[in-house]
Design an enzyme around this catalytic site. Structure first.
Site, mmCIF file in Angstrom:
data_model
loop_
_atom_site.group_PDB
_atom_site.id
_atom_site.type_symbol
_atom_site.label_atom_id
_atom_site.label_comp_id
_atom_site.label_asym_id
_atom_site.label_seq_id
_atom_site.Cartn_x
_atom_site.Cartn_y
_atom_site.Cartn_z
ATOM 1 C CB SER A 231 -0.808 -0.008 1.174
ATOM 2 O OG SER A 231 -0.209 0.471 2.381
ATOM 3 C CG ASP A 232 1.008 6.013 -1.245
ATOM 4 O OD1 ASP A 232 2.016 5.975 -0.305
ATOM 5 O OD2 ASP A 232 1.120 6.815 -2.106
ATOM 6 C CD1 TRP A 233 4.535 4.879 5.227
ATOM 7 C CD2 TRP A 233 4.787 3.914 3.278
ATOM 8 N NE1 TRP A 233 5.671 4.242 5.129
ATOM 9 C CE2 TRP A 233 5.951 3.518 4.055
ATOM 10 C CE3 TRP A 233 4.534 3.374 1.943
ATOM 11 C CZ2 TRP A 233 6.829 2.604 3.530
ATOM 12 C CZ3 TRP A 233 5.261 2.493 1.394
ATOM 13 C CH2 TRP A 233 6.565 2.022 2.107
ATOM 14 N N GLY A 234 -0.563 4.377 4.300
ATOM 15 C CA GLY A 234 -1.788 4.918 4.908
ATOM 16 C C GLY A 234 -3.089 4.675 4.086
ATOM 17 C CB ALA A 235 -3.274 3.319 0.365
#
Length: 758
Positions: A231-235
């Site tokens: 994931s992108d950070w926090g996705a």
């Protein structure tokens, strides 16, 4: 570590251990399982340098990272159109990662430049998916040749910073395949990046992290991706559903919260434990691929890599205008004006921001030459400093030539927000106008990550687009200005005259969280060329200090099937007096199509280096994709039979040679007849038309009327009108006009026509 051994290892893990592997152990590491000898593996931000953080982690560049080397950003490296150069840059980055114990560098970023307003465009490559995919693939190849992984990002349709964590990109199927998926597809299939990073946004209503269609069906099943998706950070929005969809690694770690959700879902029967096993296998495959190929002797030689960054930057600088003022002579009295001559803006803000170990400015690189300097402006706020302006004007007046170093400050473009306009700061535009008024030999060097308006373009003799050229940009710019290096970069994006001309202007950003990609496939030059619209500088444009001529365009066949390949060759000659490199661009145009298509599309490119007077033959090989569009009727690529122009150009607006070939399709698209199908559509199949004529004897409008007696009647009903009326008459039309057929007759006719398609 073979696939079988990894499976054996996973079989020894507890459910809790497997769940823990599905999220980061901290901000930058995968989880370790010490009892089984599974190490933690570090990932680090990129993509144009190593932003390694050892302790406090963040994803926006707030906290310090190690001293490293900042290479040119994607906006610049794409302008090089040089695959080999990007591969060498990738090799250098890969070696740095080995020296620092980093298993995966987060990049390249290939999102399409849908609008010049996107705040993160400086990281992205192009408005064209082929350029994005090819340049990304070259970088991936170089990094991974050093046994370090890449993470191609941000997958998918992530083309703005506004509401990026909640926006819903509404994109039609054809546009997704021809533009947005295409930027990833070639690089994934050919270069096999170790990881893929999914984006924050939704795609047609489903979060990227939760999108089985793209994470599993497309990436793995169709493209053969065999790494892990992070994931992108926090996705992450719904960890269990994300896992089912194909999101393997959640970053950063959730401090165990989502691990418990995974365990609970397995125990309750909501989640098949086999899905968790596969996920862990994907992650361990990459963890051990790096661990077993560690180069513990690798050395991060920052000064050596700084010189590599300068070499890359030299090919990212685009010469946009030159009215005989460049290259400069060492003997000329030259005024360097503008803050960026001394303190260059060479990178963007956010997660890609590198803590550079040193920076070479143009002023420093010009030391020893006859160069004076005046600051001219301060970019802390957009306000003219009268004292700085007056000093700059006076310095320019007393020189033979003035070079103004201008561009966009960080607060105008960065990760996290989008631009509001295409203008440079007013104080800089005023500086350029005032200097050009007293110095006829004025050159503007631009430091920016995306297109800008140039209201002063007709008042200066030279414009050099330096983009965000990395920490060695000053040396590279001086090499170009003083003719030590011949400029060879081309624009990987169109510079429009004004923002309102951009095809996404009316729908960019969207309404609330909904963003409709209403322009469809017409992104960048595909739109401007179709509209025959004036632009500031077209896609693929860039000048040189020498001249090139093209000749002898040949194809190995003039007729081919869509299953064949076409070999295209062209000779390029350096007709000037200076060695140089030229980007040869090959476009393909469907001369007559039943579907709406761009007038031309870039299908390949090559960069060739030539000594004065030297000629080289450049050869391309085109396959089906070069002639195809994506058909939503068959959910696949399709070529229509017909003529296609093979075009060789110096830009999308400067086509110098054309050759026509005929391509025969081997696939017949299914056609479904309905009562609304027009007579013109039926006529395209002689078999179908014969059936219609047989069923509807006596003409579509009953008995043919006698010739009208009055001239007024003949003027009202022309032959052209009758032809058009018949062409567009639906099959049900004769019910109203003949009185001889019923809807039942027409439906039976439709059934008979559809039987032809079976």
């Amino acid at each position: 570590m073979t696939a079988d051994k990894i499976k054996e290892l996973v079989a020894q893990m507890t459910l809790e251990e497997k769940a823990s592997m599905c999220s980061g152990g901290d901000f930058w590491h995968t989880e370790a399982v010490e009892r089984l000898g599974i190490p933690a593996s570090m990932v680090s931000d990129g993509p144009h340098g190593l932003r390694k953080q050892n302790e406090q982690g963040d994803h926006l560049g707030v906290n310090d990272s190690i001293k490293a080397v900042c290479f040119p950003a994607g906006c610049g490296t794409a302008a090089s159109f040089n695959r080999e150069l990007l591969t060498k840059m990738g090799e250098t980055l890969g070696n740095e990662c080995q020296a620092e114990g980093v298993s995966v560098i987060l990049g390249p970023a290939v999102n399409i430049k849908r609008s010049p307003l996107c705040g993160r465009n400086f990281e992205y490559y192009s408005e064209d998916p082929l350029v994005a995919s090819e340049m990304a693939g070259a970088l991936i190849h170089g990094v991974q040749s050093r046994n370090v992984g890449t993470s191609i990002k941000h997958f998918l349709a992530n083309n703005q910073e506004t509401r990026r964590m909640s926006s819903d990109s509404r994109v039609d199927e054809r546009t997704l395949h021809e533009i947005y998926l295409a930027a990833f597809e070639g690089a994934v299939k050919k270069e096999k990046p170790w990881t893929v990073m999914c984006s924050y946004n939704k795609i047609n209503g489903t979060y990227a992290a939760q999108n089985h269609l793209y994470l599993t069906e497309t990436l793995r099943n169709q493209w053969g991706f065999d790494g892990y998706v992070m994931s992108d950070w926090g996705a992450v929005n719904n960890r269990v559903e994300d896992l089912k969809a194909g999101l393997d690694l959640e970053m950063p770690g959730s401090l165990g919260v989502n691990d418990k959700l995974i365990v609970g879902a397995v125990l309750s029967g909501e989640l098949d434990e086999g899905v968790v096993d596969e996920t862990v296998e994907h992650i361990l495959n990459i963890v051990f691929r790096y661990e077993e190929n560690r180069d513990k002797n690798a050395v991060f030689d920052k000064d050596k890599d700084h010189e590599m960054a300068r070499k890359v930057a030299e090919e990212t600088i685009v010469l946009l205008k030159n009215d005989g003022v460049l290259p400069l002579s060492d003997q000329q009295k030259t005024a360097f004006i503008g803050k960026y001559a001394k303190s260059p803006r060479y990178q963007g803000g956010g997660s890609s921001h590198i803590n550079s170990h040193k920076i070479t400015s143009a002023l420093e690189a010009a030391e020893g030459l006859n160069v004076t300097y005046a600051q001219g402006f301060d970019d802390k706020e957009d306000k003219t400093d009268d004292k700085l302006l007056a000093e700059a004007v006076e310095t320019a007046k007393n020189a033979d030539v003035a070079v103004i170093f201008a561009g966009l400050p960080d607060k105008f473009e960065s990760e996290g927000f989008d631009r509001k306009h295409l203008a440079m700061p007013d104080c800089q535009n005023e500086l350029i106008e005032k200097v050009a008024a007293v110095q006829p030999n004025t050159i503007v060097v631009l430091h920016n990550g995306s297109p800008v308006e140039m209201p002063w373009i007709d008042k200066v003799k030279g414009v050099v687009e330096a983009y965000l050229g990395g920490q060695a940009v000053g040396g590279a710019v001086c090499d170009i200005l003083f003719g030590k290096v011949n400029p060879s970069a081309k624009l990987p994006e169109t510079f429009p005259l004004r923002l309102e001309d951009n095809p996404s202007y009316l729908s960019y950003i969207g309404e609330g969280d909904v963003v409709e990609y209403r322009e469809g496939i017409f992104v960048g030059y595909r739109y401007y060329d179709k509209k025959k619209m004036d632009v500031l500088f077209p896609f693929g444009y860039g000048l040189s200090y020498t001249t090139f001529e093209y000749s002898d365009l040949t194809v190995d066949k003039e007729q081919l099937k869509d299953t064949d390949t076409l070999k295209v060759s062209v000779n390029v000659t350096n007709t000037g007096s200076m060695a140089g490199k030229e980007v040869v661009q090959l476009y393909v145009a469907d001369k007559e199509s039943t579907v709406i298509r761009p007038v031309k599309e870039l299908r390949d490119f090559a960069k060739v280096e030539l000594a004065p007077g030297e000629t080289k033959t450049v050869t391309f090989v085109l396959d089906k994709k070069a002639f195809a569009y994506y058909s939503v009727r068959i959910h696949d690529w399709h070529v229509e039979s017909g003529e296609f122009d093979i075009m060789i150009g110096k830009s999308s607006r400067d086509i110098v040679l054309t050759k026509t070939v005929t391509v025969e399709s081997t696939v017949k698209l299914p056609f479904v007849y309905t009562t609304d199908t027009t007579m013109g559509d039926v006529k395209r199949d002689p078999r179908a038309w014969a059936i219609v004529q047989d069923v509807l004897k006596g003409g579509f409008f009953g008995e043919k009327p006698e010739e009208p007696e009055s001239s007024a009647a003949s003027e009202a009903i022309t032959d052209e009108m009758n032809t058009a009326m018949e062409e567009y008459l639906p099959l049900r039309g004769p019910i109203s006009f003949t009185g001889k057929v019923t809807m039942a007759d027409i439906q039976a006719l439709v059934d008979k026509l559809n039987a032809l398609e079976e």
